[in-house]
Design a protein around this motif. Structure first.
Motif, PDB file in Angstrom:
ATOM      1  N   ILE A 295     -37.314 -59.024 -98.152  1.00  0.00           N
ATOM      2  CA  ILE A 295     -38.084 -58.202 -96.948  1.00  0.00           C
ATOM      3  C   ILE A 295     -36.918 -58.913 -96.571  1.00  0.00           C
ATOM      4  CG2 ILE A 295     -39.428 -59.600 -95.590  1.00  0.00           C
ATOM      5  CD1 ILE A 295     -41.368 -59.538 -97.920  1.00  0.00           C
TER       6      ILE A 295
ATOM      7  N   LEU B 114     -36.319 -58.380 -92.439  1.00  0.00           N
ATOM      8  CA  LEU B 114     -36.339 -59.262 -90.525  1.00  0.00           C
ATOM      9  C   LEU B 114     -35.184 -59.174 -89.478  1.00  0.00           C
ATOM     10  CD1 LEU B 114     -39.230 -61.697 -91.125  1.00  0.00           C
ATOM     11  CD2 LEU B 114     -39.475 -59.354 -91.376  1.00  0.00           C
TER      12      LEU B 114
ATOM     13  N   ASN C 187     -41.120 -44.854 -98.294  1.00  0.00           N
ATOM     14  CA  ASN C 187     -42.518 -44.627 -98.279  1.00  0.00           C
ATOM     15  C   ASN C 187     -43.426 -44.659 -97.785  1.00  0.00           C
ATOM     16  OD1 ASN C 187     -42.057 -45.579-101.593  1.00  0.00           O
ATOM     17  ND2 ASN C 187     -41.931 -47.664-100.921  1.00  0.00           N
ATOM     18  N   HIS C 188     -42.571 -45.356 -96.672  1.00  0.00           N
ATOM     19  CA  HIS C 188     -43.577 -45.322 -95.352  1.00  0.00           C
ATOM     20  C   HIS C 188     -42.665 -45.823 -94.579  1.00  0.00           C
ATOM     21  CE1 HIS C 188     -45.874 -46.978 -92.174  1.00  0.00           C
ATOM     22  NE2 HIS C 188     -45.844 -48.498 -91.852  1.00  0.00           N
TER      23      HIS C 188
ATOM     24  N   TYR D  63     -39.917 -51.583 -81.773  1.00  0.00           N
ATOM     25  CA  TYR D  63     -40.288 -51.915 -83.510  1.00  0.00           C
ATOM     26  C   TYR D  63     -40.179 -50.506 -83.963  1.00  0.00           C
ATOM     27  CZ  TYR D  63     -43.486 -53.591 -86.994  1.00  0.00           C
ATOM     28  OH  TYR D  63     -43.741 -53.758 -88.150  1.00  0.00           O
TER      29      TYR D  63
ATOM     30  N   GLU E 121     -40.485 -50.146 -88.551  1.00  0.00           N
ATOM     31  CA  GLU E 121     -40.771 -51.075 -90.029  1.00  0.00           C
ATOM     32  C   GLU E 121     -40.633 -49.502 -91.003  1.00  0.00           C
ATOM     33  OE1 GLU E 121     -44.430 -52.564 -89.719  1.00  0.00           O
ATOM     34  OE2 GLU E 121     -45.482 -50.508 -90.831  1.00  0.00           O
TER      35      GLU E 121
ATOM     36  N   SER F   2     -40.785 -48.909 -95.633  1.00  0.00           N
ATOM     37  CA  SER F   2     -41.052 -49.658 -96.848  1.00  0.00           C
ATOM     38  C   SER F   2     -40.496 -48.374 -98.496  1.00  0.00           C
ATOM     39  CB  SER F   2     -42.485 -49.466 -97.525  1.00  0.00           C
ATOM     40  OG  SER F   2     -42.822 -49.428 -98.830  1.00  0.00           O
ATOM     41  N   LEU F   3     -39.310 -49.046 -98.525  1.00  0.00           N
ATOM     42  CA  LEU F   3     -38.343 -48.110 -99.953  1.00  0.00           C
ATOM     43  C   LEU F   3     -39.157 -48.536-100.954  1.00  0.00           C
ATOM     44  CD1 LEU F   3     -36.633 -48.397 -96.772  1.00  0.00           C
ATOM     45  CD2 LEU F   3     -34.983 -46.686 -97.870  1.00  0.00           C
TER      46      LEU F   3
ATOM     47  N   PHE G 207     -39.072 -53.705 -97.967  1.00  0.00           N
ATOM     48  CA  PHE G 207     -40.526 -53.601 -96.607  1.00  0.00           C
ATOM     49  C   PHE G 207     -39.068 -53.900 -95.721  1.00  0.00           C
ATOM     50  CE2 PHE G 207     -42.459 -55.241 -92.864  1.00  0.00           C
ATOM     51  CZ  PHE G 207     -43.422 -54.301 -92.990  1.00  0.00           C
TER      52      PHE G 207
ATOM     53  N   ARG H 275     -38.952 -55.020 -90.909  1.00  0.00           N
ATOM     54  CA  ARG H 275     -38.933 -54.660 -90.220  1.00  0.00           C
ATOM     55  C   ARG H 275     -38.191 -54.975 -89.215  1.00  0.00           C
ATOM     56  NH1 ARG H 275     -42.876 -59.521 -88.285  1.00  0.00           N
ATOM     57  NH2 ARG H 275     -41.294 -60.501 -87.371  1.00  0.00           N
TER      58      ARG H 275
ATOM     59  N   ASP I 116     -37.093 -55.074 -84.176  1.00  0.00           N
ATOM     60  CA  ASP I 116     -37.608 -55.448 -82.992  1.00  0.00           C
ATOM     61  C   ASP I 116     -36.671 -56.099 -81.941  1.00  0.00           C
ATOM     62  OD1 ASP I 116     -38.204 -57.709 -82.741  1.00  0.00           O
ATOM     63  OD2 ASP I 116     -39.287 -58.207 -84.323  1.00  0.00           O
TER      64      ASP I 116
ATOM     65  N   LYS J 143     -43.361 -42.689 -88.477  1.00  0.00           N
ATOM     66  CA  LYS J 143     -44.913 -42.410 -87.567  1.00  0.00           C
ATOM     67  C   LYS J 143     -45.176 -42.731 -85.483  1.00  0.00           C
ATOM     68  CE  LYS J 143     -47.047 -42.717 -91.335  1.00  0.00           C
ATOM     69  NZ  LYS J 143     -48.541 -43.086 -92.595  1.00  0.00           N
ATOM     70  N   ARG J 144     -45.393 -42.633 -85.238  1.00  0.00           N
ATOM     71  CA  ARG J 144     -45.705 -43.112 -83.896  1.00  0.00           C
ATOM     72  C   ARG J 144     -46.446 -44.266 -83.719  1.00  0.00           C
ATOM     73  NH1 ARG J 144     -40.980 -43.605 -79.748  1.00  0.00           N
ATOM     74  NH2 ARG J 144     -42.911 -45.152 -78.345  1.00  0.00           N
ATOM     75  N   LEU J 145     -46.145 -45.240 -83.314  1.00  0.00           N
ATOM     76  CA  LEU J 145     -47.716 -46.445 -82.891  1.00  0.00           C
ATOM     77  C   LEU J 145     -47.514 -46.670 -81.872  1.00  0.00           C
ATOM     78  CD1 LEU J 145     -46.149 -49.204 -85.912  1.00  0.00           C
ATOM     79  CD2 LEU J 145     -48.464 -47.782 -86.277  1.00  0.00           C
ATOM     80  N   GLY J 146     -48.383 -47.572 -81.786  1.00  0.00           N
ATOM     81  CA  GLY J 146     -49.014 -48.132 -80.478  1.00  0.00           C
ATOM     82  C   GLY J 146     -48.848 -47.162 -78.713  1.00  0.00           C
TER      83      GLY J 146
END
Lengths: 358, 358
Positions: A171, A173, A221-222, A239, A241, A243-244, A253, A255, A257, A355-358
């Motif tokens: 992980i 950060l 993955n994401h 921001y 993030e 996952s591979l 994972f 993240r 920012d 993907k776009r968040l927020g």
């Protein structure tokens, strides 16, 4: 001051020259990101000599010369590229210019050492791969969040020694401080120039994952990005993030920012947590919140117990000496070209998948 | 001893009765998981009276009666279900039996309070949803990693007070100690009975995510499971991870495992890290590695600075009193039924989506 400001955070280490004076000389150009000072510190502490400086903005060249007084300021990039008494050119150009610049450097018979992120498009990466193959030169990248952080270097040694068994997951950060409004250049907010947050500061994370896990490739993955606090910069992402899953069935994972709160005592609470079958490691790289404003904390838990290691000044930064020797001896001890490029490729694929968040 | 052993970790809190003696009586049955002691502690500290005990294994019933001497041991589940002077039945059956048992309890006009994970299949969840609708009774779940951890309770209050702004992301780490070989019952290793790691200990994580983020639904972006250290139990999963995106564009990553090293001073280094637009919170729930063997550490960073709060004994566990009052007053202050079921649904969807690693 430096501590509060990641952009100009230039670690200094114990000088451990690997060459005699004058055996390895290099030049610098395109000083757009403050990381160039850390890169020059690393190379000169390892015995390298900064011989030439070029920047289109004279004050940036002078500023560099102030720190390295024996270096000579040149009048153009072409003049620097044509020099025959340097082995390597280091640069921290605007991200979208780093790939093309590296190709010009290698075409002129020199190794290239760029700030991360090394590319903003997969096309640039392909061009660099082709140029490396054709010229035999190196395209090295300053993935500073591992290479220039003593606890991160030491974690690699611990993992190689098997203290946490087989690595299962990593992980990462990577929060960063944005800083005062107006403190960043225009390119920082332009998508085409900085490449997106997963490509930019995400590149550190992917590199660490490959290194610690031993994976040589991975699938995304994401991935997701967002812009929560900077609506005035619509192309900016504050921001990200991802996952591979690696080709050795390890996972990551991460993240990243630009949300470091004003109240934190440093520019970012960078962490890496590595889970193994026989234990785990946590790095608190730049601060141990509410405990210690110094960095380089490594927490190790395995069958023998819990350990807290404070590693500032105890490990050094072997990367730079190894890079110098690799350049002189045409070896790959500091980092393989394939690892360098694979980290770049994967962060670009994360960015593409986001993907776009927020 | 309890501290080293998550299976029998039964927190004790400050008794804060919400009812007078005898106003809220309950029974217990199917004491397969040690969590039942924490559940009974919580209810009795809040003023509940444990009145009846049933377990197919007499020694488990006696053990419970030893801790709650005024409770009466009954000879069958049917006898317990037929009692009319209890409001609720608490249980910690084998996971695959929890859903069907809950349906029987609600059919007999009582609320049900089960250990997590509440279901091992989506069919069981659908049956419970239908039964709740038809009977008007409650299917409550002991998501202990939030409800019975003081720093986790306090984090919810801080977030509600806006101290970290809008929540962007939640990371949950739920490592657990497996314990000595032979210390776990056979069902612990049978996939059909325990439901998979993301369904089982992952349920805590999803519940926390929904609670802290305010999401009321989510999609599973990625999930994976593996078995690295227990090849003798081919149906067991000792590692799991998942990534979710909520319907309010928040995200979660969680990682659960049975890899707590022998050298850790407690059963698991449970962490929750919550990133907001104005700050972040990290909980070190059960230990602060190499710093403090006590738990309930909350680290808060926002514009005001860095804070470390030690919260043991300072917050209490309001859930249990709220659950008692919800049961008496037919309200939903402790937790809504929809939240309870949504957390269960999402951990089952994570499990269904999981790729196999290792």
């Amino acid at each position: 001051m430096q501590k509060a400001d990641g952009m100009n955070y230039a670690p200094q280490g114990i000088p451990r020259p690997v060459v005699k004076a004058g055996e390895f000389a290099f030049g610098v150009c395109h000083l757009d990101h403050g990381h160039i000072f850390g890169m020059c510190n690393g190379l000169t502490e390892a015995g390298g000599e900064l011989r030439y400086i070029f920047d289109p903005q004279p004050e940036r060249a002078s500023d560099m010369q102030h720190k390295f007084p024996s270096a000579q300021i040149l009048g153009s990039e072409a003049e620097l590229l044509d020099k025959t008494d340097i082995q390597l050119i280091a640069a921290a150009a605007v991200p979208s210019e780093r790939g093309p610049l590296g190709c010009r450097v290698m075409e002129h018979g020199k190794d290239y050492f760029t700030d991360k992120t090394p590319f903003t498009t997969l096309v640039q990466l392909d061009q660099a791969r082709e140029r490396v193959k054709r010229t035999g030169k190196k395209y090295a990248v300053y993935y500073s969040e591992r290479l220039h952080v003593e606890c991160a270097v030491f974690a690699g040694q611990l993992i190689n020694d098997g203290v946490i068994g087989r690595v299962i997951q990593v992980i990462g950060l990577g929060p960063h401080r944005h800083g005062a409004p107006g403190s960043r250049p225009a390119w920082f907010y332009e998508r085409e120039k900085y490449g997106g947050i997963l490509c930019d500061i995400g590149s550190h994370q992917v590199e660490q994952y490959l290194y610690y896990s031993g994976a040589t490739d991975a699938v995304v993955n994401h991935a997701a990005v967002g812009n929560y606090r900077f609506p005035e910069y619509p192309e900016f992402e504050d921001y990200g993030e991802a996952s591979l899953t690696g080709n050795n069935d390890t996972t990551q994972f991460y993240r990243v920012d630009w949300h470091t709160p004003d109240g934190l005592g440093t520019w970012g609470d960078g962490r890496t947590i590595i889970l193994g079958t026989q234990g785990y490691i946590e790095m608190r790289k730049y601060i141990d919140v509410a405990r210690d404003t110094a960095g380089n904390h490594l927490y190790l838990v395995n069958e023998k117990g819990e350990q807290h290691l404070e590693l500032t000044g105890k490990v050094g930064y072997p990367y730079f000496g190894e890079l110098i020797l690799d350049s002189l001896n045409r070896t790959e001890k500091a980092m393989t070209q394939e690892h360098t490029f694979k980290a770049a490729e994967l962060c670009l694929l994360c960015q593409e998948a986001a993907k776009r968040l927020g």
